[in-house]
Design a protein around this motif. Structure first.
Motif, PDB file in Angstrom:
ATOM      1  N   MET A 374      -1.237   6.900  11.386  1.00 25.62           N
ATOM      2  CA  MET A 374      -1.651   6.204  10.174  1.00 25.62           C
ATOM      3  C   MET A 374      -1.012   4.819  10.112  1.00 25.62           C
ATOM      4  SD  MET A 374      -3.721   8.162   8.398  1.00 25.62           S
ATOM      5  CE  MET A 374      -4.402   8.933   9.892  1.00 25.62           C
ATOM      6  N   THR A 378       1.068   4.431   4.817  1.00 28.00           N
ATOM      7  CA  THR A 378      -0.014   5.294   4.349  1.00 28.00           C
ATOM      8  C   THR A 378       0.186   6.721   4.853  1.00 28.00           C
ATOM      9  OG1 THR A 378      -1.491   4.891   6.248  1.00 28.00           O
ATOM     10  CG2 THR A 378      -1.603   3.344   4.398  1.00 28.00           C
ATOM     11  N   ASN A 480      -6.142   8.391  -4.454  1.00 23.90           N
ATOM     12  CA  ASN A 480      -6.088   7.878  -3.081  1.00 23.90           C
ATOM     13  C   ASN A 480      -6.102   6.350  -3.169  1.00 23.90           C
ATOM     14  OD1 ASN A 480      -7.988  10.330  -1.117  1.00 23.90           O
ATOM     15  ND2 ASN A 480      -6.284  10.562  -2.510  1.00 23.90           N
ATOM     16  N   ASN A 482      -5.578   2.465  -1.977  1.00 24.57           N
ATOM     17  CA  ASN A 482      -5.503   1.529  -0.849  1.00 24.57           C
ATOM     18  C   ASN A 482      -5.692   0.081  -1.291  1.00 24.57           C
ATOM     19  OD1 ASN A 482      -8.294   1.432  -1.295  1.00 24.57           O
ATOM     20  ND2 ASN A 482      -8.734   2.837   0.393  1.00 24.57           N
ATOM     21  N   THR A 526       4.744  10.179  -0.301  1.00 26.46           N
ATOM     22  CA  THR A 526       5.030   9.103   0.661  1.00 26.46           C
ATOM     23  C   THR A 526       5.076   9.596   2.105  1.00 26.46           C
ATOM     24  OG1 THR A 526       7.417   9.395   0.301  1.00 26.46           O
ATOM     25  CG2 THR A 526       6.280   7.732  -1.042  1.00 26.46           C
ATOM     26  N   MET A 550      -0.786   6.688  -0.959  1.00 22.63           N
ATOM     27  CA  MET A 550      -1.364   5.545  -0.246  1.00 22.63           C
ATOM     28  C   MET A 550      -2.122   6.053   0.975  1.00 22.63           C
ATOM     29  SD  MET A 550      -0.672   2.668  -1.831  1.00 22.63           S
ATOM     30  CE  MET A 550      -1.095   1.489  -0.539  1.00 22.63           C
ATOM     31  N   VAL A 551      -3.361   5.599   1.124  1.00 23.79           N
ATOM     32  CA  VAL A 551      -4.195   5.998   2.258  1.00 23.79           C
ATOM     33  C   VAL A 551      -4.750   4.747   2.931  1.00 23.79           C
ATOM     34  CG1 VAL A 551      -4.831   8.201   1.196  1.00 23.79           C
ATOM     35  CG2 VAL A 551      -6.283   6.182   0.844  1.00 23.79           C
ATOM     36  N   PRO A 552      -5.145   4.854   4.194  1.00 24.13           N
ATOM     37  CA  PRO A 552      -5.721   3.677   4.864  1.00 24.13           C
ATOM     38  C   PRO A 552      -7.112   3.364   4.345  1.00 24.13           C
ATOM     39  CG  PRO A 552      -5.786   5.593   6.306  1.00 24.13           C
ATOM     40  CD  PRO A 552      -5.011   6.010   5.100  1.00 24.13           C
TER      41      PRO A 552
END
Length: 577
Positions: A374, A378, A480, A482, A526, A550-552
């Motif tokens: 990742m 993220t 989610n 980003n 995290t 946090m996600v991509p």
């Protein structure tokens, strides 16, 4: 349920009596000057629970989700200043075949011609996104018009009905002797017409002769509550069953014949390949839209296979694919009759048993164990879905919306108990759906609610975090994050070769602090090791919970979107399929 004893009541009292007779228990809405007369009678004379929201758009989406879960038409109301704000939810309901009885109050008729404040032609506004849109002109006609509204909304292809109520009608008194309702219109589908018997026999012959058939269920199968009928037919003929994303949960996804989700919004490669290679496709309650069919490319050359199509809406049957047999009727009733004929006329039928579970588990394990690195800062949304799938109770309901918040659970969550347990807004696909839908679902169910959202959508609905907290319901909002309108960013970069997505990225916000300010129990994930414990704690909490991760963005790690995956392969980018 009939009351023919004359009674003198005002318009507000008559409306409330008619709603009670139709079994209405909740109404979602927001106050305005034009509805005060209704509220006064409501408080004094009715036990129908009023769910006060902070935005008419939220109320509309909540009503749509409530109707999906309960199988009953939901009542929505909005005042004239906010009448336009309900259009996103009403549009989604119209395209998703969900019955909403939508009251909008108004200034007196024709006062808009004098430029009265808030005056607009509400009837014309909603005419194109409702089965009917009409105006109450006097109190005496209310019983008739409300019986018609419930009948129209729940019959045939269900959809919203809009009722415009000028302010003076609430106060006007009338003697009425027709306070009654037809009970069958308090739920949907109100009627279950069986398709043409001759065509049913033709369809049976085609299915018996097929070498590799597949059943594809859209959300019409869920609307019809056709789970057992689909399973009976599938098991009798050993035909695999796929669903569109809105049809997810029609049958248990761990059933040996369940292909799970297919199409362009959460379909995995194994399931999409299976229906592509099938020689016969039987659509049940599907409008064969672009999302469910990968822009109509999913089934390959349509001339090279046979299509059957069953739907209550004749306009959907054969709309995009040439059908050998078209069946217009209720999904459950028609499939039940098909099964009855097969059992009666083919008592010695033997079919080789099919077990798709090993194929599914191999595909899921490949994704769960892929360990794609990742981007810094993220956490993998795959791991989030995997952990939630492990601990999710059977009575939970999941809401999601277009974007990263829907794609992963659509593909990876396993719905083990059939029914409307996973709801999305993939008919229209507007942002800001999942959190209001979670609110609506919480009033329709006793189980915990999990609402997957993205920060692009979350910005639309922050005010109604207060509504959720005030409700005291067990709702967990999973953000989610980003810092981007990630779906548009992914589309721009992957398919249109946009070098700099200047129109999609926005500034960082401390959403955890915001959620705390609204009174939510909060947590921030995290790293992967925290996921299961944090999710379990949120599910166990009786009130409102908020979890941020946090996600991509979708251009960094490409999710289960076939045309994006094709682009990722060409560009040598990491992807899930």
């Amino acid at each position: 349920m009939t009351n023919t004893t004359p009674a003198t009541l005002n318009g507000a009292q008559i409306i409330l009596k008619m709603l009670e007779l139709h079994g209405v228990e909740h109404v979602f809405g927001l106050p305005g000057e034009t509805t005060i007369g209704w509220y006064k009678e409501w408080r004094e004379n009715s036990n129908i629970e009023y769910v006060l929201t902070r935005d008419e758009r939220t109320a509309a989406y909540a009503a749509e989700a409530y109707a999906k879960i309960t199988g009953k038409p939901c009542v929505l109301e909005a005042p004239s200043p906010g009448v336009t704000h309900c259009t996103p939810g009403i549009t989604e309901a119209y395209l998703s075949s969900v019955p909403i009885i939508y009251f909008s109050s108004d200034i007196p008729l024709n006062q808009d011609k004098k430029h009265g404040l808030t005056g607009v032609d509400q009837t014309a506004l909603y005419d194109s996104i409702c089965k009917e849109s009409f105006t109450l002109t006097n109190a005496r006609e209310i019983p008739f018009m409300l019986r018609r509204a419930f009948r129209v909304a729940t019959s045939g292809r269900p959809a919203p009905v809009h009722i415009r109520v000028p302010i003076n009608v609430f106060h006007e008194e009338a003697e009425v002797d027709d306070l009654y309702a037809s009970p069958e219109y308090g739920s949907y589908p109100a009627h279950r017409p069986v398709a043409d018997h001759g065509k049913i026999r033709e369809a049976i012959d085609v299915l018996l002769a097929a070498k590799q058939p597949a059943i594809v269920c859209g959300q019409g199968a869920l609307i019809s509550r056709a789970t057992q009928a689909v399973l009976d037919l599938a098991e009798l003929l050993q035909i695999p069953v796929a669903t569109t994303t809105p049809g997810k949960g029609t049958i248990p996804e761990n059933h040996p014949l369940a292909l799970r989700v297919i199409g362009g919004r959460g379909g995995m490669e194994y399931s999409n390949t299976y229906v592509r290679e099938a020689d016969t496709i039987f659509f049940v309650g599907s409008n064969t839209d672009s999302a469910a069919t990968d822009h109509w490319r999913l089934y390959g050359d349509p001339k090279a296979k046979t299509f059957l199509h069953l739907d209550i809406a004749e306009a959907h049957v054969g709309n995009m694919f040439p059908v050998k047999v078209g069946l217009v009727g209720d999904a459950r009733a028609t499939l039940e009759y098909m099964v009855e004929i097969i059992r009666s006329e083919h008592p010695n039928l033997i079919r080789d048993e099919i077990d798709l579970n090993p194929i599914k588990m191999t595909a899921l394990d490949k994704v769960f164990n892929s360990n794609i690195p990742m981007p810094e800062g993220t956490v993998s949304p795959v791991k989030l879905s995997q952990a939630l799938d492990k601990i999710l109770p059977a009575n939970a309901i999941i809401t999601s919306e277009p974007g990263v918040s829907a794609i992963y659970p659509s593909a990876l969550l396993t719905i083990k108990e059939p029914g409307r347990r996973y709801i999305t807004n993939y008919s229209m696909g507007a942002l800001g759906y999942s959190v209001p839908a979670g609110l609506g679902a919480s009033y329709a169910s006793d189980g915990p609610i999990i609402s997957f959202t993205g920060d692009g959508s979350f910005g639309f609905v922050l005010g109604d975090m207060e509504t959720i907290r005030r409700s005291g319901k067990n709702v967990t909002v999973i953000l989610n994050r980003n810092d981007s309108f990630g779906w548009i960013r992914g589309e721009a970069i992957l398919l249109d070769d946009v070098d700099e997505p200047w129109s999609t990225d926005f500034g960082a916000v401390d959403y955890v602090k915001l959620a705390e300010a609204f009174g939510f129990k909060t947590a921030r994930i995290t790293n992967e090791d925290q996921i299961e414990a944090i999710l379990q704690e949120a599910l166990d909490h009786d009130g409102a919970s908020f979890v941020e991760m946090m996600v991509p963005t979708q251009d960094k790690i490409i999710p289960f979107v076939p045309n994006w995956v094709r682009a990722a392969k060409a560009k040598n980018l990491p992807y899930f399929e």
